[in-house]
Design an enzyme around this catalytic site. Sequence first.
Site: not given
Ligand code: MRU
Length: 363
Positions: A58-59, A97, A204, A245, A255
């Site tokens: 999550g970002a 990442r 997720q 993201d 995203n």
């Molecule tokens: O690969 P991830 O699980 O890190 O991806 C997360 C997402 O795409 C979320 O939608 C995004 O980070 C927003 S979190 C508030």
Amino acid sequence: MTEPARFSQPYYAVAWHGDINGHLRILDQTRLPSEIVYRDCKTVEEVWQAIRSLQVRGAPAIGIAAAYGVVLAAQQATQPGGPDAVLKACDYLATSRPTAVNLFWALNRMRQVVGRVHYGNVRDLQNALLREAHAIRDEDAAMCRRIARVGAQLIHDGMGILTHCNTGALATAEYGTALGCIFFAAEEGKRIQIYADETRPLLQGARLTVWELMQRHIPVTLICDNMAAVLMRQKRVQLVLVGADRIAANGDTANKIGTYGLAVLARAHGISFYVAAPSSTFDLALPDGKGIPIEERDPREITEPLGCRIAPEGAVAFNPAFDVTPAELITGIITERGIIKPLTHATIANVLGSPRKSKEADQ
Ligand code: MRU
């Protein structure tokens, strides 16, 4: 059958334990929903690995974890090369990442701490870095609360809301962004029905979003990613609400993979499509989404989900972790500073200020 793990108190994806000699504790999201496992990260390498393997994801949460990772690097830094070692740790964490800009935003803040003052001794630098990491965490918590309050105004009693991936407390310092708006609306007493995409390949939505909503007793129905069109056609969804993201200066939004498809479907069915994100997720140095780096992950996440082979040995798979939704498909972006709508360079700059240097540029 295992019962989903339950918390009796708020859970935190990322938390610093102790004083300057302390460590980072993360809630291992690869183990949810069946187990609550915390991992203590005591080295910068452990933080890098936790981010890379999505134990923390999550970002906003990635950015916070990385900031604390820099503090861990500073613990090992000795005089006189301390500041250089810390800057190297920032470079290293930036390779964990590529897509979520919050990572680079947080690391740049940590770099600025190193650059800002000539530190007489390493202990001063360590303390300043820990203060900054705490500030990044606390500011994210405050931004999420404001986003939730603002975004909840778009949610009305009786609504069906479709969401994708996970944008709750697990993805942020606390509470969440898109999911935070949903939590807030539920706390206001609005009766809502959430539909959560499972979010292939790493699930997720199924593992984390459904779990977070169930913790709060908010009605949620899990769907496979390919069922969204049917729900919309059946008029069960009045709003699509997702996180981000990285958002370019024109509003193009990266995203989780699958978000773009949802936006196309929402447009085809005349349904509002909103993104919820803090200002730390905007990359105003990018004029549009073409420049957003998209992470490609191991194809085995598709061919062998959760360690179980589902495709023939040798099958070729394509595994981009994110996609970019063009701004013209997004009804508006909910930020801690208000809702940006319609999306243009000008409306975004009005709310967030003028374009600035790339968040990666300082590395
Ligand atoms: O690969 P991830 O699980 O890190 O991806 C997360 C997402 O795409 C979320 O939608 C995004 O980070 C927003 S979190 C508030």
